[in-house]
Design a protein around this motif. Structure first.
Motif, short mmCIF file in Angstrom:
data_model
loop_
_atom_site.label_atom_id
_atom_site.label_comp_id
_atom_site.label_asym_id
_atom_site.label_seq_id
_atom_site.Cartn_x
_atom_site.Cartn_y
_atom_site.Cartn_z
N UNK A 10 14.52 0.30 -4.87
CA UNK A 10 13.24 0.11 -4.20
C UNK A 10 13.31 0.74 -2.81
N UNK A 11 12.40 1.66 -2.54
CA UNK A 11 12.40 2.37 -1.25
C UNK A 11 11.10 2.09 -0.52
N UNK A 12 11.17 1.59 0.72
CA UNK A 12 9.94 1.35 1.49
C UNK A 12 9.20 2.67 1.71
N UNK A 13 7.87 2.64 1.54
CA UNK A 13 7.09 3.87 1.74
C UNK A 13 5.97 3.71 2.75
N UNK A 103 5.26 -4.66 3.13
CA UNK A 103 5.72 -3.29 2.91
C UNK A 103 5.60 -2.93 1.43
N UNK A 104 5.01 -1.77 1.15
CA UNK A 104 4.98 -1.28 -0.22
C UNK A 104 6.25 -0.47 -0.46
N UNK A 105 6.82 -0.64 -1.63
CA UNK A 105 8.03 0.09 -2.01
C UNK A 105 7.76 0.93 -3.24
N UNK A 106 8.46 2.03 -3.34
CA UNK A 106 8.40 2.87 -4.53
C UNK A 106 9.57 2.52 -5.44
N UNK A 107 9.30 2.41 -6.74
CA UNK A 107 10.36 2.13 -7.70
C UNK A 107 9.98 2.72 -9.05
N UNK A 156 4.31 -7.04 -7.44
CA UNK A 156 2.96 -6.72 -7.90
C UNK A 156 2.84 -5.20 -7.96
N UNK A 157 2.30 -4.69 -9.05
CA UNK A 157 2.10 -3.25 -9.24
C UNK A 157 0.83 -2.86 -8.50
N UNK A 158 0.95 -2.00 -7.51
CA UNK A 158 -0.18 -1.61 -6.67
C UNK A 158 -0.85 -0.33 -7.18
N UNK A 159 -0.04 0.72 -7.40
CA UNK A 159 -0.60 1.97 -7.91
C UNK A 159 0.52 2.92 -8.30
N UNK A 160 0.15 3.94 -9.07
CA UNK A 160 1.07 5.00 -9.41
C UNK A 160 1.38 5.79 -8.14
N UNK A 161 2.63 6.16 -7.93
CA UNK A 161 2.98 6.99 -6.77
C UNK A 161 2.25 8.33 -6.93
N UNK A 162 1.43 8.69 -5.93
CA UNK A 162 0.61 9.91 -6.06
C UNK A 162 1.40 11.19 -5.72
N UNK A 163 2.09 11.71 -6.74
CA UNK A 163 2.85 12.94 -6.57
C UNK A 163 2.64 13.81 -7.80
N UNK A 164 2.69 15.11 -7.62
CA UNK A 164 2.45 16.03 -8.73
C UNK A 164 3.48 15.86 -9.85
N UNK A 165 4.70 15.47 -9.51
CA UNK A 165 5.75 15.34 -10.53
C UNK A 165 5.88 13.91 -11.05
N UNK A 166 4.82 13.13 -10.97
CA UNK A 166 4.83 11.73 -11.43
C UNK A 166 3.54 11.45 -12.19
N UNK A 167 3.68 10.98 -13.42
CA UNK A 167 2.51 10.69 -14.24
C UNK A 167 2.71 9.36 -14.95
N UNK A 168 1.61 8.72 -15.31
CA UNK A 168 1.69 7.48 -16.09
C UNK A 168 2.45 7.79 -17.38
N UNK A 169 3.42 6.95 -17.69
CA UNK A 169 4.23 7.15 -18.89
C UNK A 169 5.67 6.78 -18.63
N UNK A 170 6.54 7.15 -19.52
CA UNK A 170 7.95 6.82 -19.44
C UNK A 170 8.55 7.24 -18.10
N UNK A 171 9.27 6.31 -17.47
CA UNK A 171 9.96 6.53 -16.19
C UNK A 171 9.03 6.85 -15.01
N UNK A 173 6.95 6.33 -11.59
CA UNK A 173 7.26 5.66 -10.32
C UNK A 173 5.98 5.02 -9.80
N UNK A 174 6.12 3.75 -9.36
CA UNK A 174 4.98 2.95 -8.93
C UNK A 174 5.20 2.42 -7.52
#
Length: 189
Positions: A10-13, A103-107, A156-171, A173-174
């Motif tokens: 978990x990384x603070x963002x 703090x929101x974290x990415x995981x 609590x799941x807030x949102x999908x990490x908004x990055x071009x190399x991240x999409x809803x699905x297996x693995x 990042x949220x």
């Protein structure tokens, strides 16, 4: 494009207010009586004790844990081994923990039993604890995607990490918020 399977804890963002994360942290101890190795990115929980000089102690959080302080963002230097990037089991070590309850974290999710979907945004989930990487010192904790629920859970799941190399699905990042944080009320989480 498939998401890369690279759990890193978990990384603070950023703050839930939208303000950027600027590296703030507080010093905590991992006592020698704790027999679990701890890594950068591991969520830790308040242990209920302290060192002789009053530094509060923490230990690695587990699925369903309460009193979570936040993720470890680093360790103070170990003068006996300057190359050590993580905390060895059963050794006293001081950790820097991002303990801001807002703090929101990415995981990364583990996708075991199926990947999270956009319908799970706003729901809660527990964490999966896996041994970290002793070469890099990085955590392997992930979001337990099979535990998503409207009931109480670690995060609590807030949102999908908004990055071009991240999409809803297996693995995927949220961005997540720690529900069962030591420094905020947990009733109703």
């Amino acid at each position: 494009m498939a998401n890369v399977d690279n759990p890193s804890g978990f990384a603070p963002v950023r703050h839930i207010s939208g303000a950027p994360y600027n590296g703030q942290s507080n010093r905590y101890s991992l006592l020698a009586a704790d027999g679990t190795a701890t890594f950068v990115g591991d969520l830790v929980k308040i242990e209920g004790s302290a060192t002789a000089d009053g530094v509060p102690s923490v230990e690695q959080a587990t699925a369903g844990a309460t009193n979570i302080a936040g993720p470890v963002i680093g360790f103070e230097i170990d003068p006996t081994d300057l190359t050590l990037l993580y905390r060895l089991a059963s050794t006293l070590r001081y950790a820097l923990v991002c303990d801001d309850p807002w703090m929101l974290c990415e995981a990364q999710e583990d996708s075991d039993g199926g990947a999270l979907t956009v319908d799970e945004v706003g729901e809660n989930a527990d964490i999966i604890v896996v041994a970290g990487n002793t070469t890099s010192g990085i955590s392997a904790m992930e979001i337990d995607s099979s535990t998503h629920t409207a009931n109480t859970a670690n995060i609590r799941i807030i949102r999908l990490v908004p990055r071009a190399n991240n999409a809803v699905g297996t693995n995927a990042r949220w961005e997540v918020l720690i529900n069962e944080h030591a420094y905020k009320p947990t009733s109703g989480t």
